[in-house]
Write a protein that holds these residues in place. Structure first.
Motif, PDB file in Angstrom:
ATOM      1  N   CYS A  11     -27.478 -13.102 -21.861  1.00 12.81           N
ATOM      2  CA  CYS A  11     -28.352 -13.974 -22.655  1.00 12.81           C
ATOM      3  C   CYS A  11     -27.849 -14.141 -24.097  1.00 12.81           C
ATOM      4  O   CYS A  11     -27.750 -13.165 -24.845  1.00 12.81           O
ATOM      5  N   PRO A  12     -27.546 -15.378 -24.502  1.00 15.27           N
ATOM      6  CA  PRO A  12     -27.039 -15.590 -25.869  1.00 15.27           C
ATOM      7  C   PRO A  12     -28.105 -15.342 -26.942  1.00 15.27           C
ATOM      8  O   PRO A  12     -27.770 -15.052 -28.089  1.00 15.27           O
ATOM      9  N   PHE A  13     -29.383 -15.462 -26.568  1.00 16.29           N
ATOM     10  CA  PHE A  13     -30.443 -15.242 -27.558  1.00 16.29           C
ATOM     11  C   PHE A  13     -30.561 -13.743 -27.883  1.00 16.29           C
ATOM     12  O   PHE A  13     -30.760 -13.369 -29.033  1.00 16.29           O
ATOM     13  N   ARG A  16     -27.740 -12.695 -30.236  1.00 14.86           N
ATOM     14  CA  ARG A  16     -27.980 -12.921 -31.679  1.00 14.86           C
ATOM     15  C   ARG A  16     -28.531 -11.652 -32.331  1.00 14.86           C
ATOM     16  O   ARG A  16     -28.107 -11.266 -33.421  1.00 14.86           O
ATOM     17  N   LEU A  35     -33.319 -10.811 -14.950  1.00 11.87           N
ATOM     18  CA  LEU A  35     -34.304 -11.894 -15.126  1.00 11.87           C
ATOM     19  C   LEU A  35     -34.678 -12.553 -13.797  1.00 11.87           C
ATOM     20  O   LEU A  35     -35.721 -13.193 -13.690  1.00 11.87           O
ATOM     21  N   GLN A  49     -42.352 -14.340 -21.324  1.00  5.49           N
ATOM     22  CA  GLN A  49     -41.590 -13.835 -20.157  1.00  5.49           C
ATOM     23  C   GLN A  49     -40.092 -14.037 -20.362  1.00  5.49           C
ATOM     24  O   GLN A  49     -39.361 -14.291 -19.411  1.00  5.49           O
ATOM     25  N   LYS A  50     -39.692 -13.989 -21.637  1.00  6.52           N
ATOM     26  CA  LYS A  50     -38.281 -14.207 -21.960  1.00  6.52           C
ATOM     27  C   LYS A  50     -37.742 -13.015 -22.740  1.00  6.52           C
ATOM     28  O   LYS A  50     -38.495 -12.305 -23.410  1.00  6.52           O
ATOM     29  N   VAL A  51     -36.402 -12.847 -22.661  1.00  2.00           N
ATOM     30  CA  VAL A  51     -35.717 -11.930 -23.561  1.00  2.00           C
ATOM     31  C   VAL A  51     -35.099 -12.774 -24.676  1.00  2.00           C
ATOM     32  O   VAL A  51     -34.824 -13.963 -24.445  1.00  2.00           O
ATOM     33  N   PRO A  52     -34.893 -12.229 -25.867  1.00  2.00           N
ATOM     34  CA  PRO A  52     -35.112 -10.836 -26.242  1.00  2.00           C
ATOM     35  C   PRO A  52     -36.566 -10.512 -26.561  1.00  2.00           C
ATOM     36  O   PRO A  52     -37.308 -11.361 -27.041  1.00  2.00           O
ATOM     37  N   GLU A  63     -38.906 -13.793 -29.667  1.00  2.00           N
ATOM     38  CA  GLU A  63     -38.201 -14.929 -30.278  1.00  2.00           C
ATOM     39  C   GLU A  63     -37.043 -14.417 -31.161  1.00  2.00           C
ATOM     40  O   GLU A  63     -37.256 -13.759 -32.181  1.00  2.00           O
ATOM     41  N   SER A  64     -35.815 -14.801 -30.759  1.00  2.00           N
ATOM     42  CA  SER A  64     -34.623 -14.270 -31.428  1.00  2.00           C
ATOM     43  C   SER A  64     -34.591 -14.546 -32.932  1.00  2.00           C
ATOM     44  O   SER A  64     -34.193 -13.674 -33.719  1.00  2.00           O
TER      45      SER A  64
HETATM   46  N1  LIG Z   1     -36.520 -19.274 -27.895  1.00  2.00           N
HETATM   47  C1  LIG Z   1     -36.174 -18.033 -27.246  1.00  2.00           C
HETATM   48  C2  LIG Z   1     -35.298 -18.330 -26.036  1.00  2.00           C
HETATM   49  C3  LIG Z   1     -35.035 -17.085 -25.204  1.00  2.00           C
HETATM   50  C4  LIG Z   1     -34.565 -17.432 -23.787  1.00  2.00           C
HETATM   51  O1  LIG Z   1     -34.518 -18.601 -23.380  1.00  2.00           O
HETATM   52  N2  LIG Z   1     -34.206 -16.400 -23.028  1.00  2.00           N
HETATM   53  C5  LIG Z   1     -33.841 -16.609 -21.635  1.00  2.00           C
HETATM   54  C6  LIG Z   1     -32.601 -15.835 -21.235  1.00  2.00           C
HETATM   55  S1  LIG Z   1     -31.164 -16.297 -22.154  1.00  2.00           S
HETATM   56  C7  LIG Z   1     -34.953 -16.076 -20.748  1.00  2.00           C
HETATM   57  O2  LIG Z   1     -35.468 -15.000 -20.977  1.00  2.00           O
HETATM   58  N3  LIG Z   1     -35.307 -16.818 -19.704  1.00  2.00           N
HETATM   59  C8  LIG Z   1     -36.282 -16.374 -18.745  1.00  2.00           C
HETATM   60  C9  LIG Z   1     -37.195 -17.480 -18.335  1.00  2.00           C
HETATM   61  O3  LIG Z   1     -37.146 -18.547 -18.926  1.00  2.00           O
HETATM   62  O4  LIG Z   1     -37.946 -17.232 -17.397  1.00  2.00           O
HETATM   63  C10 LIG Z   1     -35.464 -17.109 -28.242  1.00  2.00           C
HETATM   64  O5  LIG Z   1     -34.837 -17.630 -29.181  1.00  2.00           O
HETATM   65  O6  LIG Z   1     -35.577 -15.877 -28.135  1.00  2.00           O
END
Ligand SMILES: N[C@@H](CCC(=O)N[C@@H](CS)C(=O)NCC(=O)O)C(=O)O
Length: 219
Positions: A11-13, A16, A35, A49-52, A63-64
């Motif tokens: 994950c690029p976020f 960061r 994931l 439901q997202k990382v980080p 939110e990164s």
């Molecule tokens: N806006 C978020 C984007 C984070 C994001 O998109 N993470 C992806 C992985 S790179 C994720 O967790 N996706 C899981 C999903 O969408 O269910 C940030 O900047 O942290």
């Protein structure tokens, strides 16, 4: 205070945040999740439901861009410009980089030429815009390394996979972006911000998805 980052290996976020943590030499723990099969405890603590996700003792940050500002603020705050307008502009460009990461993801996962070209064109247009925004460097804001640099670096890391054979950066028409990307990729905190098996995982995900750009690579 304990800092614990919840990550997904490609994950690029998340990357960061790792770059900022390493740049500032902050101690942290990291847990990798899948994931495709996220554990219940993660779904419980991650509002989107997202990382980080960053656990700060028992508190949750997500939110990164927000995580990075927090990490910077608790360690001196020198990675954001002091002037409010310059700081706001930096935040706007970090959001711009997030949009680029989205286009990059859609491009690399495209299964056919039409879709691939659509996102590639968008990304190239965005890179040209960044080219116009960059000055003499060495960093996004000139002499001062900032959170904009840690936000864009994962894009350049992804762009450099497979020895740069999939790169969308044209050094001739984007000399400033090209030099800035090389400079970022040479930093130890950027080099060490991904796991050893990053390239294998990254290319395997593309292959599994029937990625058009991988097909081009093999052709
Ligand atoms: N806006 C978020 C984007 C984070 C994001 O998109 N993470 C992806 C992985 S790179 C994720 O967790 N996706 C899981 C999903 O969408 O269910 C940030 O900047 O942290």
């Amino acid at each position: 205070m304990s800092l614990h980052l919840i990550s997904f290996k490609t994950c690029p976020f998340v990357q960061r945040a790792v770059i900022t943590l390493k740049h500032k030499k902050i101690d942290f723990d990291i847990t990798y999740i899948d994931l495709a099969n996220p554990p219940g405890w993660f779904l419980e603590i991650s509002p989107l439901q997202k990382v980080p996700v960053l656990k700060v003792d028992d508190e949750i940050l997500f939110e990164s861009a927000v995580i990075n500002e927090y990490l910077d603020e608790i360690t001196g705050g020198e990675l954001q410009p002091r002037d409010p307008l310059a700081r706001a502009k930096n935040r706007a460009w970090i959001e711009f980089a997030s949009d680029m990461l989205g286009n990059f993801y859609r491009m690399k996962m495209s299964k056919d030429k039409e879709r691939y070209d659509k996102y590639r064109d968008r990304l190239v247009g965005q890179l040209q815009r960044v080219e116009k925004r960059l000055g003499d460097g060495p960093w996004f804001n000139g002499e001062d390394f900032s959170l904009a640099d840690t936000a864009f670096a994962p894009l350049f890391r992804q762009n450099s996979v497979a020895g740069g054979k999939l790169s969308v950066i044209d050094p001739e028409s984007m000399p400033k972006v090209s030099a800035w990307a090389e400079r970022l990729l040479a930093l130890p905190e950027v080099r060490d911000s991904v796991v050893d098996e990053f390239e294998d995982l990254y290319l395997a995900a593309m292959e599994k998805n029937g990625s058009y750009s991988l097909y081009r690579l093999a052709a």
